[in-house]
Design an enzyme around this catalytic site. Structure first.
Site, PDB file in Angstrom:
ATOM      1  N   CYS A  76       4.332   3.280   1.813  1.00 53.86           N
ATOM      2  CA  CYS A  76       3.483   3.477   0.641  1.00 53.86           C
ATOM      3  C   CYS A  76       1.989   3.574   0.895  1.00 53.86           C
ATOM      4  O   CYS A  76       1.311   4.408   0.287  1.00 53.86           O
ATOM      5  CB  CYS A  76       3.760   2.390  -0.387  1.00 53.86           C
ATOM      6  SG  CYS A  76       3.819   0.717   0.248  1.00 53.86           S
ATOM      7  N   HIS A 140      -3.278  -1.049  -3.190  1.00 56.13           N
ATOM      8  CA  HIS A 140      -2.842  -0.991  -1.791  1.00 56.13           C
ATOM      9  C   HIS A 140      -3.733  -0.132  -0.904  1.00 56.13           C
ATOM     10  O   HIS A 140      -3.303   0.360   0.135  1.00 56.13           O
ATOM     11  CB  HIS A 140      -1.390  -0.511  -1.697  1.00 56.13           C
ATOM     12  CG  HIS A 140      -0.669  -1.053  -0.496  1.00 56.13           C
ATOM     13  ND1 HIS A 140       0.459  -0.466   0.031  1.00 56.13           N
ATOM     14  CD2 HIS A 140      -0.928  -2.125   0.294  1.00 56.13           C
ATOM     15  CE1 HIS A 140       0.870  -1.147   1.078  1.00 56.13           C
ATOM     16  NE2 HIS A 140       0.038  -2.160   1.262  1.00 56.13           N
ATOM     17  N   ASP A 284       6.366   7.293  -4.363  1.00 63.76           N
ATOM     18  CA  ASP A 284       5.456   7.168  -3.212  1.00 63.76           C
ATOM     19  C   ASP A 284       6.104   7.419  -1.860  1.00 63.76           C
ATOM     20  O   ASP A 284       5.428   7.759  -0.895  1.00 63.76           O
ATOM     21  CB  ASP A 284       4.758   5.810  -3.224  1.00 63.76           C
ATOM     22  CG  ASP A 284       5.720   4.643  -3.025  1.00 63.76           C
ATOM     23  OD1 ASP A 284       6.940   4.815  -3.208  1.00 63.76           O
ATOM     24  OD2 ASP A 284       5.242   3.532  -2.720  1.00 63.76           O
TER      25      ASP A 284
END
Length: 463
Positions: A76, A140, A284
């Site tokens: 991801c 992230h 993703d």
């Protein structure tokens, strides 16, 4: 490739919309919805009879399904870095997940891992065109303050900085000790939600849309569903009495995510914004068939490897009057293409985008350009590398001979043609190497014990 609409009528409508955008009027809103770790086959519009995804199935009916949509990485963090910048993330050293505690001693400390500050994001570009920008959900892209979404082109942020977290609020019964996992509103406003996280993210996205209904807006809704931990509401679990174990939880979490999508889509309809809003739904990376028992059929592979099941993802696009209903697009595209597509649709010029690898998809999906958007696509993670050229795909490994597949004839990648076409292997291997010479060295790397998990997953598909 375009169904239910004559080529002439479609081109006319496309040119009308394009001319309106070009003169700075009626800029389309953009809503990008990203699921996390979903299986390629785990949606009704992808053929599942087990998963319940009525809102996304309706979205597919209203727009276009892309049959060969690719992400830029099988995990991801790098995948999202490529999506947000329109550039292969290896060009700026973001090759591995930025997971605290997993790094080797020779690499960057945890606080330095993130999307490099010299990279321009979707948020930055859309703000430059006068858009209000919002990011909701999983970030992230770095836990340190300097990487925060509100410093990377987004006016509004509601989500968490890390890569995964609980779907239920942190409290004495559900403790947490990492700041990056807490829900955050704006910059530094940490406060847990009083509802299941999927619905909290959807509700906040809908509120943002309502607040900015009279001005162009760009929204990224990055669900953490259906990533682990496997946590679902009892009410959603009850909808799948025939299932057990992780698969039951995955189905329930998918149902709640679909409802979350419905909240956002219904808000657009309620406000009369459907016709002037581009909506994209995608995932993703490939689904992990071990941790959440995702199904990637008919593809081989899983999250973290470079077989099709690790890098090919579901992808929907709706833009009434521009993207025809109930249509499909069959050539390979990439999430690299999202940034230039949005930017041009919003009235921007491709010349203003810095060294991107994506293309504007609008001429291709309109039929104005009948060629492939990408003749060649690349993937890389340490010594593993992949090149897809046309319908040929070469996979290079550090510990075994290369493998060659014709994806058009062998979508499941079971018939390795490397021995039959040694010249093709040599040719593609050389092109992969030439591309790698243009890349930056990785800024950080996973320790071998973690990297080995991906190789074991791939080995499992070879037995």
């Amino acid at each position: 490739m375009i169904n239910n609409l004559s080529h002439t009528i479609f081109i006319t409508s496309f040119l009308i919309v394009f001319s309106i955008v070009s003169f700075g009027q009626g800029k389309p809103n953009v809503v990008l919805i990203i699921s996390d770790d979903a299986g390629y086959a785990d949606f009704g519009f992808q053929g599942s009879t087990m998963m319940k995804t009525p809102h996304l199935d309706k979205l597919a009916e209203q727009g276009m399904i892309f049959r060969q949509a690719y992400v830029t990485a099988a995990v991801c963090g790098p995948s999202r870095a490529g999506l947000l910048t329109g550039r292969y993330q290896q060009r700026f050293g973001y090759e591995e997940n930025n997971v605290p505690g997993y790094m080797s001693k020779s690499c960057l400390p945890d606080k330095e891992m993130g999307l490099p500050l010299d990279q321009v994001t979707m948020g930055d570009y859309m703000k430059s065109l006068g858009y209000k920008t919002g990011y909701f959900g999983k970030w992230h892209m770095g836990n340190a303050d300097k990487y925060h979404p509100t410093k990377r082109g987004f006016d509004t942020f509601y989500g968490f900085r890390g890569g995964a977290r609980s779907y239920f609020a942190f409290n004495e019964e559900n403790p947490n000790h990492r700041q990056e996992d807490y829900l955050e509103r704006g910059f530094g406003g940490f406060r847990e939600a009083d509802k299941y996280l999927t619905y909290a993210l959807a509700d906040e996205t809908a509120s943002f849309i309502e607040k900015h209904k009279n001005e162009p807006f760009f929204v990224v809704l990055a669900f953490n569903a259906v990533h682990t931990p496997m946590q679902a509401r009892e009410k959603d679990l009850e909808a799948f009495p025939e299932l057990t174990g992780k698969r039951k939880y995955l189905a329930a979490m998918t149902l709640s995510m679909d409802r979350g999508c419905g909240v956002v889509l219904d808000k657009l309809a309620e406000l009369g914004l459907e016709d002037n809003t581009i909506v994209i739904f995608t995932n993703d990376n490939g689904g992990p068939t071990d941790t959440n028992t995702a199904i990637n059929d008919p593809l081989s592979g899983t999250k973290a490897n470079h077989l099709e099941g690790g890098i090919r993802v579901p992808f929907l696009m709706r833009w009434p009057g521009v993207v025809p209903e109930k249509s499909t697009y069959d050539f390979p595209i990439s999430t690299l293409d999202l940034l230039p597509t949005f930017f041009v649709a919003a009235g921007g010029s491709l010349n203003a985008l810095k060294e991107i690898d994506g293309v504007d998809l609008l001429p291709y999906i309109s039929g104005k350009n009948v060629r492939r958007p990408h003749q060649t696509l690349f993937w890389k993670k340490e010594n593993r590398g992949v090149i897809r050229e046309g319908d040929w795909k070469l996979l290079r490994f550090p510990d075994r001979p290369a493998e060659l597949y014709n994806i058009a004839q062998d979508i499941a990648e079971v018939n390795n043609l490397a021995m039959k076409h040694p010249d093709k292997v040599k040719e593609m291997y050389k092109k992969l190497f030439e591309w790698e010479l243009t890349l930056q060295r990785p800024l950080w790397q996973l320790q071998r014990k973690y990297e080995g998990k991906a190789m074991k997953r791939m080995d499992a598909y070879r037995k």
